[in-house]
Motif scaffolding. Structure first.
Motif, short mmCIF file in Angstrom:
data_model
loop_
_atom_site.label_atom_id
_atom_site.label_comp_id
_atom_site.label_asym_id
_atom_site.label_seq_id
_atom_site.Cartn_x
_atom_site.Cartn_y
_atom_site.Cartn_z
N HIS A 133 0.92 -1.27 -0.06
CA HIS A 133 -0.13 0.10 -0.09
C HIS A 133 0.64 1.31 0.09
CE1 HIS A 133 -2.76 -2.96 1.18
NE2 HIS A 133 -3.70 -2.25 0.65
N ASN A 134 2.07 1.33 0.52
CA ASN A 134 2.76 2.36 0.76
C ASN A 134 3.73 2.49 -0.53
OD1 ASN A 134 3.50 4.60 2.82
ND2 ASN A 134 5.32 4.09 2.13
N PHE A 135 4.26 1.49 -1.01
CA PHE A 135 5.02 1.53 -2.19
C PHE A 135 4.63 0.87 -3.50
CE2 PHE A 135 8.18 1.96 1.38
CZ PHE A 135 8.20 3.18 1.20
N SER A 136 4.34 -0.50 -3.45
CA SER A 136 4.37 -1.19 -4.81
C SER A 136 3.16 -0.89 -5.46
CB SER A 136 4.43 -2.61 -4.35
OG SER A 136 5.66 -3.15 -3.69
N ALA A 137 2.22 -0.75 -4.82
CA ALA A 137 0.79 -0.53 -5.87
C ALA A 137 0.96 0.85 -6.50
CB ALA A 137 -0.36 -0.68 -4.72
N LEU A 138 1.73 1.58 -5.83
CA LEU A 138 2.07 3.06 -6.23
C LEU A 138 2.92 3.13 -7.16
CD1 LEU A 138 1.42 4.90 -2.81
CD2 LEU A 138 -0.09 5.09 -4.84
N ASN A 139 3.35 1.95 -7.70
CA ASN A 139 4.31 2.05 -8.89
C ASN A 139 5.78 2.36 -8.37
OD1 ASN A 139 4.12 1.36 -11.50
ND2 ASN A 139 3.58 3.44 -12.41
N PHE A 140 6.18 2.40 -7.11
CA PHE A 140 7.54 2.67 -6.79
C PHE A 140 8.23 1.41 -7.23
CE2 PHE A 140 5.54 5.70 -4.07
CZ PHE A 140 6.53 6.61 -3.71
N PRO A 141 9.37 1.50 -8.03
CA PRO A 141 10.19 0.47 -8.64
C PRO A 141 10.91 0.06 -7.18
CG PRO A 141 10.95 2.53 -9.44
CD PRO A 141 9.72 2.93 -8.81
N LEU A 242 1.16 25.59 -12.14
CA LEU A 242 1.58 24.08 -12.19
C LEU A 242 2.87 24.09 -13.14
CD1 LEU A 242 -1.66 23.94 -12.02
CD2 LEU A 242 -1.30 21.63 -12.90
N ARG A 243 3.81 23.38 -12.43
CA ARG A 243 5.01 23.05 -13.01
C ARG A 243 5.33 21.60 -13.17
NH1 ARG A 243 8.23 23.54 -9.08
NH2 ARG A 243 7.03 24.18 -7.54
N PRO A 244 5.63 21.19 -14.34
CA PRO A 244 5.86 19.80 -14.45
C PRO A 244 6.83 19.08 -13.48
CG PRO A 244 6.38 20.99 -16.61
CD PRO A 244 6.08 21.90 -15.51
N SER A 245 6.38 17.77 -13.29
CA SER A 245 7.11 17.27 -12.06
C SER A 245 7.18 15.69 -12.34
CB SER A 245 6.86 17.51 -10.69
OG SER A 245 7.56 16.92 -9.52
N TYR A 246 7.67 14.89 -11.28
CA TYR A 246 7.53 13.43 -11.21
C TYR A 246 7.16 12.80 -9.97
CZ TYR A 246 8.61 8.55 -11.89
OH TYR A 246 8.44 7.33 -11.48
N PHE A 247 6.15 11.91 -10.09
CA PHE A 247 5.86 10.92 -9.04
C PHE A 247 5.47 9.77 -9.42
CE2 PHE A 247 4.26 15.15 -7.72
CZ PHE A 247 4.89 15.37 -6.54
N PRO A 248 6.07 8.51 -9.19
CA PRO A 248 5.62 7.29 -9.50
C PRO A 248 4.48 6.75 -10.13
CG PRO A 248 7.29 7.11 -7.60
CD PRO A 248 6.67 8.68 -7.57
N PHE A 249 3.48 7.38 -9.04
CA PHE A 249 2.02 7.12 -9.10
C PHE A 249 1.05 8.13 -10.23
CE2 PHE A 249 1.75 9.95 -5.79
CZ PHE A 249 3.08 9.98 -5.21
N THR A 250 1.65 8.84 -10.52
CA THR A 250 0.87 9.74 -11.58
C THR A 250 1.67 10.10 -13.03
OG1 THR A 250 1.78 11.76 -10.15
CG2 THR A 250 -0.50 11.05 -9.71
N GLU A 251 0.68 10.20 -13.85
CA GLU A 251 1.43 10.62 -15.12
C GLU A 251 0.30 11.30 -16.14
OE1 GLU A 251 4.72 10.39 -16.13
OE2 GLU A 251 4.10 11.32 -17.99
N PRO A 252 0.50 12.56 -16.39
CA PRO A 252 1.62 13.43 -15.93
C PRO A 252 1.50 13.88 -14.66
CG PRO A 252 0.05 14.69 -17.43
CD PRO A 252 -0.39 13.19 -17.32
N SER A 253 2.47 14.44 -14.17
CA SER A 253 2.59 14.80 -12.74
C SER A 253 2.95 16.50 -12.58
CB SER A 253 3.54 14.23 -11.83
OG SER A 253 3.45 12.94 -11.86
N VAL A 285 -3.66 9.82 -12.11
CA VAL A 285 -3.36 8.56 -11.87
C VAL A 285 -2.77 7.79 -12.79
CG1 VAL A 285 -4.22 6.69 -10.49
CG2 VAL A 285 -5.16 8.82 -10.01
N ASP A 286 -1.77 7.24 -12.60
CA ASP A 286 -0.96 6.45 -13.49
C ASP A 286 -1.82 5.02 -13.78
OD1 ASP A 286 0.80 4.29 -14.84
OD2 ASP A 286 2.12 5.79 -14.36
N PRO A 287 -2.14 4.75 -15.25
CA PRO A 287 -2.91 3.68 -15.43
C PRO A 287 -2.54 2.31 -14.62
CG PRO A 287 -2.43 4.66 -17.56
CD PRO A 287 -1.77 5.54 -16.34
N ALA A 288 -0.98 2.18 -14.47
CA ALA A 288 -0.73 0.99 -13.89
C ALA A 288 -1.14 1.03 -12.33
CB ALA A 288 0.91 1.15 -13.79
N VAL A 289 -1.38 2.12 -11.95
CA VAL A 289 -1.79 2.07 -10.32
C VAL A 289 -3.24 1.66 -10.43
CG1 VAL A 289 -2.38 3.43 -8.43
CG2 VAL A 289 -0.19 3.83 -9.67
#
Ligand code: DAH
Length: 340
Positions: A133-141, A242-253, A285-289
């Motif tokens: 719940h904290n990492f894997s499902a949220l797409n954290f490698p 809004l400034r473009p950024s990166y989070f593993p669980f959102t795309e775009p972020s 929300v990233d489709p993978a999530v």
């Protein structure tokens, strides 16, 4: 003579004084003009010269003991006792001081109210989380640095490794696993990170996570929702960028700044003369999530955002040291008396 002094000390210690009569008897017997001490000092003359000094000191000690006993008992016996007639039952009562709500809780409630007005419910999740719940499902490698001991507190629970949640994004996973879209919810809560405590960082703080999942949710919906939030929170003149950024669980972020309400975006030391202040992270929300949580990413899309309550409180109440929030110094807390 020395033995005599010792036995008188003993006698004084034993003397029981229960009322003013006994006290007066004590005074006459030992300290009065015809009292024992007077006699003893008189006898000092007949003590051989070489012993005079020592006996004199002993006699002085004896006098101190007797006087101290007398004074202590006099004080207690003289102290006024509350009697029925000395209590004024018509006196107005003393006000008990009114407490205040904690500034973080004030801001938390305000954020909840703002989102309630546009249909968001409140969801909560556990502070002790599993990796999923904290990492894997949220797409954290697997090798993501946030999983490192240096950022995350890990604990052992019945042989299983658990983490103190590092963000409230873990709650969006739980909500998506348990509810069918449409979903519109915010999740306030406490989070933990392995940071050295300073004015700008703490090992625990508070976040509010937002999640909106439905058919055809777009980035434009996200922007409009965040603009609405900023204007409700910081006043109708507030603007966002809004400034473009990166989070593993959102795309775009994106990272979101709000125009500085302290200087009206003219530039001050809080906004470092930029006119803008960073308040949250967000994205689609990233489709993978979605898929990891059992939601069909071809049918549904959604956005998420996460903000720090301490940060919003800092901007609203100009609190410049994170440590103040958890020290519970009443001089700090009292300033929020009367705020609802
Ligand atoms: N979880 C992020 C953090 O703790 C904050 C965040 C960023 C939450 C982007 C989101 C998001 O839902 O879309 O720093």
């Amino acid at each position: 003579m020395k033995d005599k002094i010792d036995s008188i000390i003993e006698e004084i210690n034993q003397f029981s004084i229960e009322d003013t009569q006994a006290l007066e008897k004590f005074r006459i017997q030992y300290l009065g003009t015809k009292g024992l001490l007077k006699d003893l000092f008189g006898e000092l003359k007949s003590v051989p010269n070489e012993e005079k000094k020592e006996v004199g000191l002993l006699l002085n000690g004896l006098r101190t003991i007797a006087e101290e006993k007398y004074n202590t008992f006099k004080e207690t016996l003289d102290a006024p006792k509350a009697t029925a007639s000395s209590i004024d039952t018509s006196r107005p009562g003393e006000d008990s001081s009114v407490g205040s709500r904690h500034p973080l809780m004030l801001v938390r409630s305000e954020i909840i109210e703002i989102f309630n007005r546009i249909g968001y419910t409140v969801s909560e999740g556990p502070e002790i989380e599993d990796d999923w719940h904290n990492f894997s499902a949220l797409n954290f490698p697997p090798e993501h640095p946030a999983r490192d001991m240096q950022d995350t507190f890990f604990i052992q629970n019945e042989g299983e490794e658990m983490a103190l949640r590092t963000h409230t994004s873990s709650v969006q996973v739980r909500v998506m696993e348990n509810q069918k879209p449409p979903i519109r919810t915010i999740s306030p809560g406490r989070v933990f990170r392995n940071e050295a405590i300073s004015a700008r960082a703490h090992c625990f703080f508070h976040q509010v996570e937002g999640l909106y999942i439905d058919k055809k949710v777009s980035f434009a919906d996200l922007k409009q929702t965040l603009l609405y939030f900023a204007q409700e929170m910081f006043g109708e003149k507030a603007q966002i960028r809004l400034r473009p950024s990166y989070f593993p669980f959102t795309e775009p972020s994106a990272e979101v700044d709000v125009s500085c309400s302290i200087c009206n975006a003219k530039g001050c030391n809080v906004c470092k003369n930029t006119g803008w202040l960073e308040i949250l992270g967000c994205g689609m929300v990233d489709p993978a999530v979605l898929e990891a949580c059992g939601i069909d990413s071809k049918e549904y899309s959604g956005f998420a955002f996460g903000m720090g309550i301490e940060r919003i409180t800092q901007l609203k109440y100009k609190v410049n040291d994170l440590r103040l929030y958890s020290e519970n110094d009443v001089r700090f807390l009292k300033q929020f008396t009367g705020s609802l």
